[in-house]
Design a protein around this motif. Structure first.
Motif, PDB file in Angstrom:
ATOM      1  N   GLN A 292      45.697  44.696  45.384  1.00  0.00           N
ATOM      2  CA  GLN A 292      45.087  45.240  44.186  1.00  0.00           C
ATOM      3  C   GLN A 292      44.157  46.381  44.544  1.00  0.00           C
ATOM      4  O   GLN A 292      43.584  46.400  45.636  1.00  0.00           O
ATOM      5  CB  GLN A 292      44.286  44.117  43.499  1.00  0.00           C
ATOM      6  CG  GLN A 292      43.504  44.558  42.298  1.00  0.00           C
ATOM      7  CD  GLN A 292      42.605  43.441  41.792  1.00  0.00           C
ATOM      8  OE1 GLN A 292      42.991  42.283  41.763  1.00  0.00           O
ATOM      9  NE2 GLN A 292      41.401  43.800  41.408  1.00  0.00           N
TER      10      GLN A 292
ATOM     11  N   ARG B 213      41.506  35.730  35.420  1.00  0.00           N
ATOM     12  CA  ARG B 213      41.445  36.376  34.104  1.00  0.00           C
ATOM     13  C   ARG B 213      42.665  35.931  33.299  1.00  0.00           C
ATOM     14  O   ARG B 213      43.598  35.343  33.849  1.00  0.00           O
ATOM     15  CB  ARG B 213      41.450  37.894  34.256  1.00  0.00           C
ATOM     16  CG  ARG B 213      40.438  38.440  35.238  1.00  0.00           C
ATOM     17  CD  ARG B 213      39.113  38.651  34.597  1.00  0.00           C
ATOM     18  NE  ARG B 213      38.252  39.375  35.541  1.00  0.00           N
ATOM     19  CZ  ARG B 213      36.980  39.126  35.690  1.00  0.00           C
ATOM     20  NH1 ARG B 213      36.411  38.206  34.975  1.00  0.00           N
ATOM     21  NH2 ARG B 213      36.258  39.804  36.554  1.00  0.00           N
TER      22      ARG B 213
ATOM     23  N   ASP C 158      42.160  38.279  39.752  1.00  0.00           N
ATOM     24  CA  ASP C 158      41.474  39.570  39.819  1.00  0.00           C
ATOM     25  C   ASP C 158      40.486  39.540  40.977  1.00  0.00           C
ATOM     26  O   ASP C 158      39.626  38.661  41.043  1.00  0.00           O
ATOM     27  CB  ASP C 158      40.748  39.849  38.500  1.00  0.00           C
ATOM     28  CG  ASP C 158      40.121  41.224  38.465  1.00  0.00           C
ATOM     29  OD1 ASP C 158      40.702  42.166  39.038  1.00  0.00           O
ATOM     30  OD2 ASP C 158      39.048  41.359  37.846  1.00  0.00           O
TER      31      ASP C 158
END
Length: 95
Positions: free
Chosen positions: A4, A42, A47
């Motif tokens: 990410q 989330r 996340d």
């Protein structure tokens, strides 16, 4: 592995292990080039966020993950063949 972009201004491309660990254990594994990340759930899925929660609240209630570190050796570099030419050494071949 989790991958990410973390951060809103200068995002960092993070590849982290998926095994969640307690914040204190993750902090102990931290090194100058290996960071730990706070793992939040989330509605859209996992996340990663900066693990500055250690400073803010002391003991973070969320699980943490650590940057992935490969344990297998990289593949061997491909050997290049020596190039042979029909001209004497020191002379340029135009092709």
């Amino acid at each position: 592995m989790l991958r990410q972009l973390v951060g809103h201004r200068a995002a960092l491309d993070v590849t982290a292990d998926t095994d969640p660990i307690p914040a204190a254990h993750a902090a102990a594994l931290r090194e100058p080039n290996r960071l730990d990340w706070c793992l939040r759930q989330r509605s859209s899925g996992p996340d990663l966020v900066w693990a500055d929660c250690h400073r803010r609240r002391g003991n973070c209630p969320h699980p943490h993950v650590i940057d992935h570190q490969c344990t297998t050796p990289p593949p061997a570099a491909r050997q290049r063949r020596a190039r042979t030419t029909s001209v004497p050494e020191g002379q340029l071949a135009l092709g």
